[in-house]
Design a protein around this motif. Structure first.
Motif, PDB file in Angstrom:
ATOM      1  N   THR A 172       0.833  -1.207   0.000  1.00  0.00           N
ATOM      2  CA  THR A 172       0.000   0.000   0.000  1.00  0.00           C
ATOM      3  C   THR A 172       0.865   1.255   0.000  1.00  0.00           C
ATOM      4  OG1 THR A 172      -1.673  -1.184   1.277  1.00  0.00           O
ATOM      5  CG2 THR A 172      -1.782   1.231   1.299  1.00  0.00           C
ATOM      6  N   VAL A 173       0.515   2.186  -0.864  1.00  0.00           N
ATOM      7  CA  VAL A 173       1.148   3.507  -0.822  1.00  0.00           C
ATOM      8  C   VAL A 173       0.121   4.508  -0.309  1.00  0.00           C
ATOM      9  CG1 VAL A 173       2.110   5.411  -2.175  1.00  0.00           C
ATOM     10  CG2 VAL A 173       2.799   3.051  -2.672  1.00  0.00           C
ATOM     11  N   ALA A 174       0.497   5.221   0.746  1.00  0.00           N
ATOM     12  CA  ALA A 174      -0.337   6.318   1.243  1.00  0.00           C
ATOM     13  C   ALA A 174       0.326   7.626   0.821  1.00  0.00           C
ATOM     14  CB  ALA A 174      -0.480   6.250   2.752  1.00  0.00           C
ATOM     15  N   LEU A 175      -0.390   8.412   0.043  1.00  0.00           N
ATOM     16  CA  LEU A 175       0.164   9.674  -0.421  1.00  0.00           C
ATOM     17  C   LEU A 175      -0.043  10.741   0.665  1.00  0.00           C
ATOM     18  CD1 LEU A 175       0.048  10.963  -4.022  1.00  0.00           C
ATOM     19  CD2 LEU A 175      -0.224  12.535  -2.110  1.00  0.00           C
ATOM     20  N   VAL A 176       1.065  11.268   1.153  1.00  0.00           N
ATOM     21  CA  VAL A 176       1.027  12.349   2.157  1.00  0.00           C
ATOM     22  C   VAL A 176       1.084  13.652   1.370  1.00  0.00           C
ATOM     23  CG1 VAL A 176       2.178  13.358   4.167  1.00  0.00           C
ATOM     24  CG2 VAL A 176       2.174  10.867   3.831  1.00  0.00           C
ATOM     25  N   SER A 177      -0.082  14.289   1.237  1.00  0.00           N
ATOM     26  CA  SER A 177      -0.211  15.325   0.214  1.00  0.00           C
ATOM     27  C   SER A 177       0.399  16.669   0.571  1.00  0.00           C
ATOM     28  CB  SER A 177      -1.690  15.514  -0.129  1.00  0.00           C
ATOM     29  OG  SER A 177      -2.432  15.761   1.053  1.00  0.00           O
ATOM     30  N   GLY A 178       0.484  16.981   1.864  1.00  0.00           N
ATOM     31  CA  GLY A 178       1.021  18.286   2.217  1.00  0.00           C
ATOM     32  C   GLY A 178       1.462  18.388   3.664  1.00  0.00           C
ATOM     33  N   GLY A 179       2.275  19.397   3.947  1.00  0.00           N
ATOM     34  CA  GLY A 179       2.840  19.542   5.278  1.00  0.00           C
ATOM     35  C   GLY A 179       2.729  20.937   5.856  1.00  0.00           C
ATOM     36  N   ASN A 180       1.816  21.741   5.327  1.00  0.00           N
ATOM     37  CA  ASN A 180       1.724  23.109   5.829  1.00  0.00           C
ATOM     38  C   ASN A 180       0.761  23.212   7.005  1.00  0.00           C
ATOM     39  OD1 ASN A 180       3.600  24.274   4.032  1.00  0.00           O
ATOM     40  ND2 ASN A 180       2.084  24.060   2.403  1.00  0.00           N
ATOM     41  N   ALA A 181       1.105  22.525   8.066  1.00  0.00           N
ATOM     42  CA  ALA A 181       0.299  22.574   9.274  1.00  0.00           C
ATOM     43  C   ALA A 181       0.521  23.906   9.977  1.00  0.00           C
ATOM     44  CB  ALA A 181       0.691  21.424  10.193  1.00  0.00           C
ATOM     45  N   ASP A 182      -0.545  24.480  10.475  1.00  0.00           N
ATOM     46  CA  ASP A 182      -0.404  25.656  11.322  1.00  0.00           C
ATOM     47  C   ASP A 182       0.437  25.264  12.541  1.00  0.00           C
ATOM     48  OD1 ASP A 182      -1.433  28.415  12.221  1.00  0.00           O
ATOM     49  OD2 ASP A 182      -1.886  27.109  13.916  1.00  0.00           O
ATOM     50  N   PRO A 183       1.508  26.015  12.838  1.00  0.00           N
ATOM     51  CA  PRO A 183       2.413  25.589  13.912  1.00  0.00           C
ATOM     52  C   PRO A 183       1.715  25.378  15.259  1.00  0.00           C
ATOM     53  CG  PRO A 183       3.418  27.364  12.654  1.00  0.00           C
ATOM     54  CD  PRO A 183       2.007  27.226  12.149  1.00  0.00           C
ATOM     55  N   ALA A 184       0.797  26.263  15.605  1.00  0.00           N
ATOM     56  CA  ALA A 184       0.117  26.124  16.904  1.00  0.00           C
ATOM     57  C   ALA A 184      -0.762  24.877  16.911  1.00  0.00           C
ATOM     58  CB  ALA A 184      -0.723  27.373  17.186  1.00  0.00           C
ATOM     59  N   LEU A 185      -1.486  24.649  15.823  1.00  0.00           N
ATOM     60  CA  LEU A 185      -2.330  23.464  15.732  1.00  0.00           C
ATOM     61  C   LEU A 185      -1.481  22.194  15.765  1.00  0.00           C
ATOM     62  CD1 LEU A 185      -5.073  22.057  15.201  1.00  0.00           C
ATOM     63  CD2 LEU A 185      -4.619  22.319  12.747  1.00  0.00           C
ATOM     64  N   PHE A 186      -0.377  22.219  15.044  1.00  0.00           N
ATOM     65  CA  PHE A 186       0.491  21.038  14.993  1.00  0.00           C
ATOM     66  C   PHE A 186       1.045  20.716  16.389  1.00  0.00           C
ATOM     67  CE2 PHE A 186       4.710  19.061  14.053  1.00  0.00           C
ATOM     68  CZ  PHE A 186       4.229  17.905  13.460  1.00  0.00           C
ATOM     69  N   ALA A 187       1.500  21.747  17.095  1.00  0.00           N
ATOM     70  CA  ALA A 187       2.020  21.539  18.450  1.00  0.00           C
ATOM     71  C   ALA A 187       0.917  21.000  19.357  1.00  0.00           C
ATOM     72  CB  ALA A 187       2.598  22.845  19.001  1.00  0.00           C
ATOM     73  N   GLU A 188      -0.292  21.512  19.195  1.00  0.00           N
ATOM     74  CA  GLU A 188      -1.428  21.054  20.008  1.00  0.00           C
ATOM     75  C   GLU A 188      -1.733  19.585  19.722  1.00  0.00           C
ATOM     76  OE1 GLU A 188      -5.402  22.734  19.055  1.00  0.00           O
ATOM     77  OE2 GLU A 188      -5.858  20.625  19.436  1.00  0.00           O
ATOM     78  N   ILE A 189      -1.741  19.212  18.447  1.00  0.00           N
ATOM     79  CA  ILE A 189      -2.018  17.812  18.088  1.00  0.00           C
ATOM     80  C   ILE A 189      -0.939  16.891  18.664  1.00  0.00           C
ATOM     81  CG2 ILE A 189      -2.141  16.165  16.167  1.00  0.00           C
ATOM     82  CD1 ILE A 189      -3.461  18.355  14.488  1.00  0.00           C
ATOM     83  N   LEU A 190       0.323  17.309  18.542  1.00  0.00           N
ATOM     84  CA  LEU A 190       1.416  16.467  19.041  1.00  0.00           C
ATOM     85  C   LEU A 190       1.326  16.268  20.541  1.00  0.00           C
ATOM     86  CD1 LEU A 190       4.784  17.170  17.314  1.00  0.00           C
ATOM     87  CD2 LEU A 190       2.998  15.543  16.765  1.00  0.00           C
ATOM     88  N   ALA A 191       0.919  17.307  21.236  1.00  0.00           N
ATOM     89  CA  ALA A 191       0.833  17.218  22.693  1.00  0.00           C
ATOM     90  C   ALA A 191      -0.367  16.373  23.118  1.00  0.00           C
ATOM     91  CB  ALA A 191       0.745  18.626  23.285  1.00  0.00           C
ATOM     92  N   GLY A 192      -1.313  16.158  22.199  1.00  0.00           N
ATOM     93  CA  GLY A 192      -2.577  15.483  22.545  1.00  0.00           C
ATOM     94  C   GLY A 192      -2.456  13.971  22.687  1.00  0.00           C
TER      95      GLY A 192
END
Lengths: 316, 316
Positions: free
Chosen positions: A296-316
């Motif tokens: 299976t190939v999963a295409l990771v389409s983009g990486g422009n996460a909002d920094p605050a949102l990304f930090a929040e998700i990682l901490a979750g």
């Protein structure tokens, strides 16, 4: 309706070869099933697959059109991609963005030298068409265009080259340009592989449409609820005609699954994915029973996460 | 002392071709200088360049040695790399790790099927040598070995292939295996390029050693203070002999610069780098005045950041 062909995609591959990254397939060795490869399109210039289509569309313009310039409307990654591609070709660019677009994307677009115009959400396409007429600019739409579909399809061509015996290709669907192009390439080169589209359950208009056999429109206010801000668009007649041909099945993922996939991609694949870019990994991780087994190939389409949102998700 | 040659590295490149990722060079379009390419070795299996050396060393073993198995000592990424490479070759592996090693790395090593033995820091090398003798295992050292240096050098070969007119190559230095191999490849293929080693200021024993013209030892307790836990080792006589030949200059970076580089890599390059993997980007961003101008490759050596630490750095 005339569909994009594998020849169109091969021609696009030559045009984008010098400017897009030839992203590798990354086998994920932590995965107990051992059948997951990621296609990290988040590592493209501007952080998304969108550069492929933008380069292909702008490369096809004649000198007069280039001199006048291009215009695009987008909630994010397409805006940056057109701005960047235009800058690389020395073409003036105007980008119309909805005023709710993530700050990080708006600022990045300006940094590539484009004139950015912010308008209320829902009005950006109309404003872009109006300005295109007024100023003689060529509109580079985010997905409703053969050159864009062919450009995005070059990612599928690379998947087929790198893993010819791929069995499942997971691709996110929003406006459908990526899935149309990648699906066309995969069906031509790896006819045994299944192409599976992935949407957030909160914006599953394509799953709905394919089931009903016609384009079903979901209210924008509903689609806006998903955290995957890049997956809030809907197909055009052109992209939907492709999707009906090349998409074998749809999988929808929940908001929690998307968040967990962002965490897994960061911790185990060492990739920063925006929520839209993580839906395919979410499908692989949490919807195995809906997917064929196999490579299976999963295409990771983009990486422009909002920094605050990304930090929040990682901490979750 | 016999040094590793470009032929050794070319031979290693053939051995690792099927198992290591051919990482692309990623031009960073957000960089105002426009001269930064990243070599994302954090995208390798196990999340670090270390697989290159481990595969090359294990591939060279005869059948009897493979049947008995291998042993390695490491504070982290080398442990995982040897465990993974051994698993791929069906070779039993024992890994001795210091009990202060990051949990994420210890657990990942076990997941690759290795027997993991934790000992107090400072004792892991001795314990590994003792067990190697007792059990007849082949020791795969983290850097003090020609096959390891040649394996790591394959990253340099790829840089030279992808950007033949590279002018500056930034490479982190700890035990020196990576810099020795990459430097040897670059000097052979791109003789005009400068190879610049990067260390945390808190573990700048190689900068000190090269200045004094002899291996200077810094107390382990001092070196342990840097956040870059992969850069706390010191060269061997073998790797230092290479570094004297191929490293043009050293740059040291502060802890704050390392943290900021981790943030920039996540936000702008969409890569999860561990602090050790971010030092070269820190050098490019904050020490431009010490570097030659021109096309620069920063090698991002690894991405096994502790999730809590990574989230903390991103929030900072």
């Amino acid at each position: 309706m005339e569909l994009v062909t594998i020849s169109d995609i091969e021609a696009a591959a030559k045009r984008v070869a010098d400017v897009a990254v030839r992203t590798p397939l990354l086998l994920q060795t932590w995965d107990p099933r051992g059948t997951l490869w990621l296609k990290p399109e988040n590592l493209q210039p501007v952080g998304a697959f969108k550069v492929r289509g933008a380069f292909n569309a702008i490369a096809a313009l004649d000198d007069a059109a280039r001199a006048r310039g291009v215009i695009a409307y987008s909630s994010g990654n397409h805006a940056q991609a057109v701005a960047y591609a235009a800058q690389r070709y020395g073409v003036p660019a105007v980008i119309v963005v909805p005023d709710v677009a993530p700050r990080i994307k708006v600022e990045a677009t300006r940094a590539y030298g484009a004139e950015v115009i912010e308008v209320p959400i829902g009005e950006h396409e109309g404003k872009a068409r109006e300005l295109a007429t007024e100023r003689g600019l060529t509109l580079v739409p985010p997905f409703d265009h053969a050159a864009i579909i062919a450009g995005q399809g070059t990612a599928g061509l690379e998947i087929a080259e790198d893993l010819p015996d791929v069995e499942v290709v997971l691709v996110p669907i929003s406006g459908g340009g990526l899935a149309a192009g990648v699906g066309t390439a995969i069906k031509a080169r790896c006819p045994g592989a299944q192409v599976i589209g992935v949407e957030p359950a909160l914006a599953a208009d394509v799953a709905d449409s394919l089931q009903q056999g016609r384009l079903v429109r979901w209210p924008q206010a509903d689609r806006a609820k998903t955290i995957a801000d890049g997956l809030r668009s809907q197909p055009s007649e052109l992209t939907f005609a492709h999707l009906r041909e090349v998409v074998d099945r749809m999988v929808t993922v929940t908001e929690d699954e998307i968040r967990e996939a962002v965490r897994v991609l960061a911790r185990k694949a060492r990739l920063v994915a925006e929520p839209s870019g993580a839906v395919t990994t979410a499908a692989y991780l949490f919807h195995a029973e809906e997917l064929p087994a196999g490579k299976t190939v999963a295409l990771v389409s983009g990486g422009n996460a909002d920094p605050a949102l990304f930090a929040e998700i990682l901490a979750g």
